[in-house]
Design a protein around this motif. Structure first.
Motif, PDB file in Angstrom:
ATOM      1  N   MET A   1      -1.993  -2.439  -5.266  1.00  0.00           N
ATOM      2  CA  MET A   1      -2.398  -2.527  -6.356  1.00  0.00           C
ATOM      3  C   MET A   1      -1.069  -3.444  -7.004  1.00  0.00           C
TER       4      MET A   1
ATOM      5  N   LYS B   1      -3.380  -1.294 -10.860  1.00  0.00           N
ATOM      6  CA  LYS B   1      -4.498  -1.612 -11.628  1.00  0.00           C
ATOM      7  C   LYS B   1      -4.753  -2.196  -9.817  1.00  0.00           C
ATOM      8  N   PRO B   2      -5.887  -2.024  -9.355  1.00  0.00           N
ATOM      9  CA  PRO B   2      -6.231  -2.662  -8.569  1.00  0.00           C
ATOM     10  C   PRO B   2      -6.081  -4.512  -7.437  1.00  0.00           C
TER      11      PRO B   2
ATOM     12  N   TYR C   1       0.746  -1.283   0.517  1.00  0.00           N
ATOM     13  CA  TYR C   1       0.448   0.012   0.061  1.00  0.00           C
ATOM     14  C   TYR C   1       1.054   1.525   0.034  1.00  0.00           C
TER      15      TYR C   1
ATOM     16  N   SER D   1      -3.072   6.125  -5.940  1.00  0.00           N
ATOM     17  CA  SER D   1      -3.209   4.471  -5.221  1.00  0.00           C
ATOM     18  C   SER D   1      -3.795   4.400  -3.731  1.00  0.00           C
TER      19      SER D   1
ATOM     20  N   MET E   1      -5.456   1.728  -1.980  1.00  0.00           N
ATOM     21  CA  MET E   1      -5.942   0.318  -2.451  1.00  0.00           C
ATOM     22  C   MET E   1      -4.494  -0.195  -2.977  1.00  0.00           C
TER      23      MET E   1
ATOM     24  N   GLY F   1      -9.591   2.356 -10.924  1.00  0.00           N
ATOM     25  CA  GLY F   1      -8.253   2.495 -10.442  1.00  0.00           C
ATOM     26  C   GLY F   1      -6.705   2.393 -11.167  1.00  0.00           C
TER      27      GLY F   1
END
Length: 417
Positions: free
Chosen positions: A191, A160-161, A124, A186, A189, A169
């Motif tokens: 990623m 991207k998540p 994160y 981000s 989220m 996202g």
């Protein structure tokens, strides 16, 4: 003495009106079905509401098509209760979509030997707030060089998540500046960084039960123009792989109403996204493919409730891995092994034999319905709620033309004038 059984199918919906209306109309076209045991089956549907519920309260719906619970906890927990307590059949199961998200799907398909692009999970940017996190982070988190990871993957790439949904996202990363900006934004989220390839086609396969449609998808286009009506746009081997991968993914994870996105270069197929709890089935995006999608959804729903198909409670992923780990099989033979397990899961031969016996009239009935005033009214209502007034005539003509092409092709397929 003749018996009648009524089967109620529930629709758990968000902001959609077009496909639920179409589903309800096509369900009426199925008609009563009398099986070999003399039982006459009648199918109806209702749109479900969200309200407090008693965990022991019986559930009337035998099958639920869910378009909401992936994002909202209350209906999700009702679905879990319905499946566990009442054996309600779920499209899709929140159990597997919650536990086997995009990250797990990437890993599983890598294990099967499929050509998933190189993918990294990074920590994160802003960890979720928890009083224990600061101590754990200070003691155990190792520093990492995000830019070095990106350099090893190579630009361009995508961030991207790990769980994703609705393109939330997702960022294309062309250089270090994009990388830093996307990671900073981000927030909380978690990623992935995923490499990309130069591709000939972006294929999107929509799978509903044993049925799959592989479509030529153009993500850079506006939504109404993303699905191109292309015949044989993939080479035979690539087309077979694309259809097989989508069904294998669904059978492997117990998903039965899902889309799979793949980059295709020649005969090589690279799966990049294949965990979509609410795949796109809007008439204003699928257009030409809309009648097939709703017909497949009706057919599979009818088959499940009338045959008494039980919802999956256990994943048998080890069966796929046993095939993947064999050194005596080629990649093509392994794919054959995976699709054989998927066909067993979906009861593919039994399903098509059942359709041939009990709903042979549905193709002609749907063809007639798509040419009716009722369908034109549905399309117009969707266009009115989707586009500003000055664009509505243009889009009615656009979608009308594409659906008119479907009518022409469907008449040729069925051999009717």
């Amino acid at each position: 003495m003749p018996q009648t059984r009524n089967h109620l199918i529930g629709l758990l919906l968000g902001a959609e009106e077009d496909w639920p209306t179409a589903f309800e109309e096509l369900m009426k076209l199925v008609g009563p079905i009398t099986t070999d045991d003399g039982v006459t089956h009648e199918l109806t549907s209702e749109r479900l509401t969200i309200e407090p519920f008693d965990l022991r309260q019986p559930v009337r719906t035998e099958l639920v098509i869910d378009r909401l619970a992936y994002w909202y906890y209350h209906p999700r927990e009702w679905l879990k209760k319905a499946a566990l307590m009442n054996d309600t059949y779920l499209l899709n199961s929140p159990f597997t979509f919650q536990s086997m998200e995009k990250h797990s799907a990437y890993v599983a398909l890598m294990r099967l030997g499929l050509k998933v692009p190189e993918t990294w999970l990074v920590p994160y940017k802003n960890p979720v707030d928890n009083v224990r996190w600061a101590y754990t982070s200070a003691k155990y988190n190792r520093p990492f060089d995000l830019k070095r990871i990106a350099d090893n993957l190579g630009y361009p790439m995508y961030m991207k998540p790990f769980d994703g949904g609705g393109w939330r996202g997702v960022s294309r990363i062309n250089d270090e500046k994009d990388l830093v900006k996307a990671y900073d934004e981000s927030g909380e989220m978690l990623m992935h960084l995923q490499s990309t390839i130069e591709y000939d086609h972006f294929a999107r396969a929509l799978s509903i039960g044993p049925e799959t449609m592989v479509m030529d998808f153009r993500p850079e286009q506006p939504m109404h123009n993303r699905y191109a009506v292309s015949y044989d746009f993939l080479q035979p081997s690539a087309g077979r792989q694309a259809a097989a991968i989508s069904r294998i993914v669904n059978a492997m994870f117990g998903w039965e109403f899902n889309s799979c996105e793949m980059l295709v270069k020649g005969d090589d197929v690279y799966p990049i996204d294949y965990a979509n709890a609410c795949p796109d089935v809007a008439v204003t995006s699928l257009h030409y493919y809309f009648p097939w999608a709703i017909k497949a959804l009706v057919r599979w729903s009818a088959y499940c409730v009338i045959t008494g198909r039980r919802g999956p409670m256990d994943l048998e992923m080890r069966r796929y891995f046993d095939v993947a780990d064999r050194d005596d099989l080629s990649d093509e033979q392994k794919l054959d092994g995976y699709i054989a397990i998927a066909d067993e899961y979906f009861e593919t031969d039994k399903y098509w034999a059942w359709c041939e016996r009990y709903v042979p009239h549905l193709d002609a009935a749907v063809l007639e319905w798509v040419q009716s005033d009722a369908f034109e009214n549905l399309l117009r209502a969707t266009v009115v709620t989707t586009y500003p007034a000055h664009e509505r005539d243009k889009f009615m003509a656009h979608f009308g033309g594409l659906l008119g092409l479907w009518v022409k092709d469907e008449k040729a397929r069925l051999g009717v004038s």
